[in-house]
Design a protein around this motif. Structure first.
Motif, PDB file in Angstrom:
ATOM      1  N   THR B  24      -1.886  -9.607   2.673  1.00  0.00           N
ATOM      2  CA  THR B  24      -1.582 -10.908   2.057  1.00  0.00           C
ATOM      3  C   THR B  24      -0.926 -10.693   0.702  1.00  0.00           C
ATOM      4  N   LEU B  25      -0.576 -11.808   0.081  1.00  0.00           N
ATOM      5  CA  LEU B  25       0.031 -11.742  -1.251  1.00  0.00           C
ATOM      6  C   LEU B  25      -0.862 -10.987  -2.223  1.00  0.00           C
ATOM      7  N   THR B  28      -1.078  -6.787  -0.909  1.00  0.00           N
ATOM      8  CA  THR B  28       0.045  -5.914  -0.536  1.00  0.00           C
ATOM      9  C   THR B  28       0.758  -5.253  -1.706  1.00  0.00           C
ATOM     10  N   TRP B  32       3.304  -1.955  -1.496  1.00  0.00           N
ATOM     11  CA  TRP B  32       4.754  -1.954  -1.740  1.00  0.00           C
ATOM     12  C   TRP B  32       5.126  -0.763  -2.617  1.00  0.00           C
ATOM     13  N   THR B  58       3.102 -14.269   4.848  1.00  0.00           N
ATOM     14  CA  THR B  58       4.532 -13.927   4.798  1.00  0.00           C
ATOM     15  C   THR B  58       4.758 -12.640   4.007  1.00  0.00           C
ATOM     16  N   ALA B  59       3.946 -12.428   2.952  1.00  0.00           N
ATOM     17  CA  ALA B  59       4.105 -11.203   2.169  1.00  0.00           C
ATOM     18  C   ALA B  59       3.761  -9.991   3.022  1.00  0.00           C
TER      19      ALA B  59
END
Lengths: 272, 368
Positions: B24-25, B28, B32, B58-59
């Protein structure tokens, strides 16, 4: 026995566009070096409701701006009621354009004036009618679009749908033979949009006014259009012409089918 | 390698990139950063295992898509239904190749000069056309005064004249006061303070009264004209005028121009009186001159032609302010930002041109 008279010689068939009130030939629309539309040709017949369709950014509004003289074409000709708009001087153009009505997407009512003053303006400027007659006529035009009692309101005091209707009343002030509409249903709820569609049809039927409408609202298109052209952004030109229901059911063009059937441009998603 | 996020981990082992935990936001961001250390798999049979990922937003989907491309298009295996759905939604191929953006190239000197010259010529042609329209507008009104939109003109007279009176009187009164004080302090040392009334009177009536009034009116009305017409342009009202066959100049510009031409002399007269009064306050208090003497000196020094010069300047400034304000309004670009730019430009270029016109008229009046 009556002598047999020879049949009159058959008159030459009139050209197919003899009843065209708008005639566009080989139009090229461009902003600087960027071409928006190429080789656009079509006719609008007198008394029909003609719709210009296409997706966002395909050049519908640009084409309309050419038709109403706000932009000069990079190439091609536009004839309005038999007069070549592209070959006219600015004075001739003004004279020509004042014979046509335009409803802009925002209504474009003059915000400093009341609705009656907005509708009365073209009458004051271009007719010798006395003030009282102009006022009465403006009230009647507002009544025609169901805005009785709103004469003294200013545009910011009424809803978007009412502004659009007032814009129609102003566009009809001089009883023009043709009215251009830019996205008339944009921003309206379904009921207001349907009322505006019905108004367009009523005006066409009662006054015989030719209507040229730019839109991408399918519900409106099916409700009002006698004929339409479809513009495609990728091909930068007209890709179909005809009755919307016919195009929806019979067109071979994938873009036209997708457009009328509200299908996404992609058949599927993935690549996984 | 092993990265532990708050609730998600990424682990690379034998060319299998294994992710666990919700993507999730919130979870993550460390992954990254870790992904930046990964490289292509160079033909090895790699894959991404997301069996341990219960859900993603979405992330998370963007991270998975990024990892797959980074590793050379490897398969994502073990995705739950929700993760698979998110990947389907997020990883859409482009429906059609977008138009390539124009190449970012630097134009050569010749092209730059040519573009600049073309723009200058185009602007000059537009300005000449606009001035021609103004002259034609004046001619039409002179021949047919009833063609002017008088109701609009009266509204603009109130806005540009009556509404501006207070600030014009106050600023010019203070200007006269400051001028008298500064000069009085200097001239007193030489016993020449009786000439303060002459100098203040002449300065205010010939120069500062009209100039300060023009600068104030330019700031108030010039910008208002530009903003009003600019907003009309953004709202398609100007386009509506064009399609109705109505001339922009007669409809939009002339009422403002005539209103300002009628109001400016009155404002200048009030400005002159206020400036002289301001000087008189200092003359009678700081310089101990009787009111009669101060006013007598002022009246004796100032002739009718001096007042006339100020009024002529005021009328010239009025033309500049209205013409520039309306022109900038008609040149407004798109959106609210365009209106702001036009209003600012109307004030800046208006004040610049007022100073230029002042210089020209001052030289001409001096030569007469």
């Amino acid at each position: 026995m009556p002598s047999e008279t020879p049949p009159p010689p058959e008159a030459p068939a009139p050209p197919a566009t003899v009843d065209a009130i708008v005639r566009v030939r080989g139009l090229r629309a461009a902003y600087g070096d960027v071409t928006i539309l190429e080789d656009v040709s079509f006719d609008v017949k007198r008394g029909e409701v003609f719709v210009i369709l296409g997706g966002s950014g395909c050049g519908k509004s640009t084409l309309l701006k050419h038709l109403i003289g706000l932009i000069e074409p990079a190439a091609g000709t536009i004839e309005l009621d038999g007069t070549d708009l592209t070959a006219s001087t600015p004075a001739e153009r003004r004279e020509l354009l004042r014979r046509f009505g335009v409803l802009f997407q925002s209504g474009a009512l003059f915000s400093g004036m009341t609705l009656e003053q907005n509708v009365a303006l073209p009458l004051q400027e271009f007719t010798p009618l006395p003030r009282e007659a102009i006022s009465r006529l403006a009230q009647l035009k507002l009544s025609l679009v169901d805005l009785d009692g709103y004469e003294a309101y200013r545009p910011d005091e009424i809803s978007g749908g009412m502004q659009k209707r007032a814009g129609v009343a102003r566009a009809l002030a001089l009883d023009p033979p043709i009215v251009f509409f830019d996205e008339p249903s944009a921003g309206l709820d379904p009921i207001s949009a349907a009322e505006l569609d019905q108004l367009i049809l009523d005006l066409r039927d009662s006054l015989g006014t030719t209507m040229v409408i730019v839109t991408h609202e399918l519900a409106s298109i099916y409700a009002v259009a006698d004929r339409c052209i479809v513009l495609d952004k990728a091909r930068q030109t007209i890709v179909a012409e005809g009755h919307p229901a016919t195009l929806r059911d019979e067109s071979d063009d994938p873009y036209v089918r997708s457009f009328f059937n509200r299908e996404p441009a992609l058949a599927g998603r993935g690549g996984r | 390698m092993n990265v532990v996020a708050s609730a998600a981990t990424m682990e690379l082992e034998d060319f299998v990139l294994r992710l666990t935990g919700p993507l999730t936001l919130e979870t993550t961001a460390p992954l990254w950063r870790q992904a930046a250390l990964l490289g292509a798999t160079d033909g090895h049979d790699a894959r991404i295992d997301v069996e341990g990922v219960p859900r993603c937003d979405t992330a998370g989907a963007a991270l998975l898509i990024h990892l797959r491309r980074l590793l050379g298009g490897v398969a994502i295996e073990g995705a739950s239904e929700q993760v698979r759905f998110m990947l389907d939604v997020m990883d859409r191929p482009c429906p059609e190749p977008p138009t390539a953006p124009p190449a970012d190239r630097r134009p050569g000197m010749v092209e730059t000069l040519g573009t600049f010259a073309t723009q200058v010529l185009r602007n000059a042609a537009d300005t000449v056309e606009y001035i021609g329209g103004l002259i034609a507008g004046f001619g039409e009104i002179a021949l047919h005064p009833r063609r002017l939109r008088w109701p609009d003109t009266i509204v603009y007279m109130a806005r540009t004249g009556a509404d501006a009176l207070g600030i014009v009187v106050m600023i010019n009164g203070l200007m006269g006061l400051i001028l008298a004080f500064q000069m009085g302090a200097q001239m007193r040392q030489y016993g020449a303070d009786t000439y303060v009334a002459d100098v203040v009177g002449m300065s205010i009536i010939q120069e500062l009264g009209p100039l300060m009034t023009a600068i104030l009116v330019c700031g108030r009305s010039g910008s208002a004209f530009a903003a009003e017409i600019g907003t009309m342009k953004v709202n398609e009202e100007v386009a509506a005028l064009d399609t109705m066959g109505l001339e922009r100049t007669r409809f939009l510009v002339m009422p403002k121009m005539v209103a300002l031409l009628l109001m400016m002399p009155l404002l200048v007269v009030f400005a002159d009186l206020a400036g002289v009064f301001g000087g008189m306050v200092i003359g009678t208090t700081y310089l101990d001159q009787p009111i009669g003497v101060y006013l007598g000196n002022t009246i004796a020094r100032i002739g009718l032609w001096d007042v006339g010069q100020g009024l002529i300047k005021g009328e010239a400034y009025a033309i500049v302010i209205a013409a520039v304000g309306c022109l900038r309004g008609l040149q407004t670009g798109k959106g609210a930002q365009g209106v702001g730019v036009s209003a600012t430009s109307a004030v800046v270029s208006g004040i610049f041109l007022i100073i230029v016109v002042d210089a020209i008229l001052t030289v001409i009046f001096h030569a007469l």
